[in-house]
Write a protein that holds these residues in place. Structure first.
Motif, PDB file in Angstrom:
ATOM      1  N   ASP A 274       0.780  -1.240   0.000  1.00 21.78           N
ATOM      2  CA  ASP A 274       0.000   0.000   0.000  1.00 21.78           C
ATOM      3  C   ASP A 274       0.808   1.285   0.000  1.00 21.78           C
ATOM      4  N   THR A 275       2.127   1.196   0.038  1.00 22.08           N
ATOM      5  CA  THR A 275       2.977   2.389   0.039  1.00 22.08           C
ATOM      6  C   THR A 275       3.772   2.449  -1.255  1.00 22.08           C
ATOM      7  N   TRP A 276       3.656   3.586  -1.965  1.00 26.36           N
ATOM      8  CA  TRP A 276       4.384   3.744  -3.222  1.00 26.36           C
ATOM      9  C   TRP A 276       5.883   3.793  -2.964  1.00 26.36           C
ATOM     10  N   LYS A 277       6.645   3.112  -3.825  1.00 23.96           N
ATOM     11  CA  LYS A 277       8.103   3.131  -3.753  1.00 23.96           C
ATOM     12  C   LYS A 277       8.634   3.337  -5.166  1.00 23.96           C
ATOM     13  N   ASP A 278       9.427   4.384  -5.353  1.00 26.32           N
ATOM     14  CA  ASP A 278       9.891   4.780  -6.685  1.00 26.32           C
ATOM     15  C   ASP A 278      10.666   3.702  -7.434  1.00 26.32           C
ATOM     16  N   ASP A 279      11.392   2.875  -6.731  1.00 24.07           N
ATOM     17  CA  ASP A 279      12.237   1.890  -7.407  1.00 24.07           C
ATOM     18  C   ASP A 279      11.539   0.544  -7.626  1.00 24.07           C
ATOM     19  N   HIS A 280      10.196   0.531  -7.535  1.00 26.17           N
ATOM     20  CA  HIS A 280       9.460  -0.718  -7.631  1.00 26.17           C
ATOM     21  C   HIS A 280       8.718  -0.918  -8.961  1.00 26.17           C
ATOM     22  N   ALA A 281       8.607   0.130  -9.786  1.00 26.13           N
ATOM     23  CA  ALA A 281       7.789  -0.011 -11.001  1.00 26.13           C
ATOM     24  C   ALA A 281       8.197   0.974 -12.090  1.00 26.13           C
ATOM     25  N   ASN A 282       7.955   0.575 -13.315  1.00 30.95           N
ATOM     26  CA  ASN A 282       8.188   1.434 -14.469  1.00 30.95           C
ATOM     27  C   ASN A 282       6.892   2.181 -14.801  1.00 30.95           C
ATOM     28  N   THR A 283       6.689   3.306 -14.114  1.00 26.99           N
ATOM     29  CA  THR A 283       5.599   4.224 -14.420  1.00 26.99           C
ATOM     30  C   THR A 283       6.228   5.542 -14.864  1.00 26.99           C
ATOM     31  N   LEU A 284       5.419   6.520 -15.141  1.00 26.28           N
ATOM     32  CA  LEU A 284       5.913   7.823 -15.590  1.00 26.28           C
ATOM     33  C   LEU A 284       6.986   8.373 -14.646  1.00 26.28           C
TER      34      LEU A 284
ATOM     35  N   GLY B   4      11.697  -7.918 -15.055  1.00 23.08           N
ATOM     36  CA  GLY B   4      12.676  -8.213 -14.015  1.00 23.08           C
ATOM     37  C   GLY B   4      13.556  -7.047 -13.626  1.00 23.08           C
ATOM     38  N   VAL B   5      13.453  -5.914 -14.325  1.00 27.78           N
ATOM     39  CA  VAL B   5      14.255  -4.742 -13.977  1.00 27.78           C
ATOM     40  C   VAL B   5      13.820  -4.165 -12.622  1.00 27.78           C
ATOM     41  N   PHE B   6      12.570  -4.388 -12.246  1.00 25.66           N
ATOM     42  CA  PHE B   6      12.037  -3.889 -10.983  1.00 25.66           C
ATOM     43  C   PHE B   6      11.616  -5.065 -10.092  1.00 25.66           C
ATOM     44  N   PRO B   7      12.571  -5.901  -9.648  1.00 22.27           N
ATOM     45  CA  PRO B   7      12.209  -7.101  -8.884  1.00 22.27           C
ATOM     46  C   PRO B   7      11.548  -6.801  -7.542  1.00 22.27           C
ATOM     47  N   ALA B   8      11.857  -5.669  -6.935  1.00 21.46           N
ATOM     48  CA  ALA B   8      11.251  -5.327  -5.642  1.00 21.46           C
ATOM     49  C   ALA B   8       9.754  -5.066  -5.769  1.00 21.46           C
ATOM     50  N   GLY B   9       9.283  -4.845  -6.996  1.00 19.15           N
ATOM     51  CA  GLY B   9       7.872  -4.579  -7.212  1.00 19.15           C
ATOM     52  C   GLY B   9       7.048  -5.825  -7.492  1.00 19.15           C
ATOM     53  N   ALA B  10       7.612  -6.991  -7.265  1.00 19.74           N
ATOM     54  CA  ALA B  10       6.889  -8.245  -7.512  1.00 19.74           C
ATOM     55  C   ALA B  10       5.614  -8.315  -6.679  1.00 19.74           C
ATOM     56  N   SER B  11       4.635  -9.005  -7.187  1.00 17.36           N
ATOM     57  CA  SER B  11       3.373  -9.193  -6.470  1.00 17.36           C
ATOM     58  C   SER B  11       3.633  -9.856  -5.126  1.00 17.36           C
ATOM     59  N   SER B  12       3.067  -9.280  -4.077  1.00 21.60           N
ATOM     60  CA  SER B  12       3.218  -9.850  -2.741  1.00 21.60           C
ATOM     61  C   SER B  12       2.444 -11.151  -2.599  1.00 21.60           C
ATOM     62  N   VAL B  13       1.533 -11.420  -3.517  1.00 23.79           N
ATOM     63  CA  VAL B  13       0.699 -12.626  -3.457  1.00 23.79           C
ATOM     64  C   VAL B  13       1.361 -13.812  -4.153  1.00 23.79           C
ATOM     65  N   CYS B  14       1.851 -13.581  -5.376  1.00 27.47           N
ATOM     66  CA  CYS B  14       2.351 -14.722  -6.158  1.00 27.47           C
ATOM     67  C   CYS B  14       3.744 -14.508  -6.741  1.00 27.47           C
ATOM     68  N   GLY B  15       4.331 -13.341  -6.535  1.00 25.59           N
ATOM     69  CA  GLY B  15       5.669 -13.080  -7.040  1.00 25.59           C
ATOM     70  C   GLY B  15       5.749 -12.675  -8.491  1.00 25.59           C
TER      71      GLY B  15
ATOM     72  N   LEU C 125       6.044 -10.557 -11.736  1.00 25.80           N
ATOM     73  CA  LEU C 125       6.747  -9.294 -11.978  1.00 25.80           C
ATOM     74  C   LEU C 125       5.928  -8.353 -12.854  1.00 25.80           C
ATOM     75  N   ASP C 126       6.168  -7.072 -12.708  1.00 27.51           N
ATOM     76  CA  ASP C 126       5.590  -6.019 -13.557  1.00 27.51           C
ATOM     77  C   ASP C 126       4.064  -5.989 -13.568  1.00 27.51           C
ATOM     78  N   MET C 127       3.452  -6.353 -12.466  1.00 22.64           N
ATOM     79  CA  MET C 127       1.995  -6.220 -12.389  1.00 22.64           C
ATOM     80  C   MET C 127       1.624  -4.768 -12.131  1.00 22.64           C
ATOM     81  N   THR C 128       2.599  -3.978 -11.717  1.00 22.77           N
ATOM     82  CA  THR C 128       2.443  -2.534 -11.605  1.00 22.77           C
ATOM     83  C   THR C 128       3.388  -1.906 -12.611  1.00 22.77           C
ATOM     84  N   GLY C 129       2.843  -1.134 -13.539  1.00 17.28           N
ATOM     85  CA  GLY C 129       3.672  -0.436 -14.510  1.00 17.28           C
ATOM     86  C   GLY C 129       4.152  -1.308 -15.663  1.00 17.28           C
ATOM     87  N   ASN C 130       5.054  -0.794 -16.413  1.00 12.11           N
ATOM     88  CA  ASN C 130       5.633  -1.335 -17.647  1.00 12.11           C
ATOM     89  C   ASN C 130       4.601  -1.319 -18.766  1.00 12.11           C
ATOM     90  N   VAL C 131       3.597  -2.214 -18.770  1.00 13.10           N
ATOM     91  CA  VAL C 131       2.532  -2.141 -19.774  1.00 13.10           C
ATOM     92  C   VAL C 131       1.175  -2.397 -19.127  1.00 13.10           C
TER      93      VAL C 131
END
Length: 158
Positions: free
Chosen positions: A66-76, A87-98, A100-106
């Motif tokens: 629930d807390t935004w973190k700049d190094d977790h996703a490819n957004t604007l 895989g460039v933003f591994p810290a942003g992996a889904s906390s449920v299933c792991g 990648l890129d469920m937030t940002g990129n496309v």
């Protein structure tokens, strides 16, 4: 029908190295093209509720919490200005299933919609972080092909 009517033989950016590199998400793909690929691969596109469950469930946060973190996703906010390899933003992996890129990129096609629209989820490199929140549903015409729209496939368990 859309693919045949438009005489589409390849994805919009398939031959463009800027958008089509190793481990990059496929972009420039309409809902119909994504659906056809999924079927060909023995998979399917997710409904928004399925996508949402994999991204952490209902709520206003992002795939990791629930807390935004700049190094977790490819957004604007990341300032990349294009897609990045998965895989460039591994810290942003889904906390449920792991995943990648469920937030940002496309933004990812979902099956929800009707004859004139289909759902999108996840936000993209082109939009700000608020568009990438878990509960935000985008919509677009199913024939849209853009450098910030891609897809994710599911395989049903047997």
């Amino acid at each position: 029908a859309f693919i045949k009517q438009r005489k589409i033989t390849e994805l919009q950016y398939w031959s463009d190295a800027k958008w089509n590199g190793p481990n990059y998400p496929v972009v420039g793909v309409s809902f119909y093209e994504a659906e056809a690929y999924a079927k060909w691969a023995g998979k399917r596109l997710p409904a928004f509720e399925e996508w949402l469950a994999a991204a952490g469930g209902p709520g206003e946060g992002w795939a990791w919490g629930d807390t935004w973190k700049d190094d977790h996703a490819n957004t604007l906010e990341a300032g990349v200005g294009r897609t990045t390899p998965v895989g460039v933003f591994p810290a942003g992996a889904s906390s449920v299933c792991g995943a990648l890129d469920m937030t940002g990129n496309v933004d990812e096609w979902c099956t929800d919609g009707d004859a004139t629209t289909r759902g999108l989820a996840g936000g993209s490199w082109y939009f700000a972080l608020d568009s990438a929140r878990r509960g935000v549903r985008g919509v677009h015409g199913p024939t849209a092909r853009s450098a910030d729209i891609g897809f994710r496939c599911l395989r049903d368990s047997s």
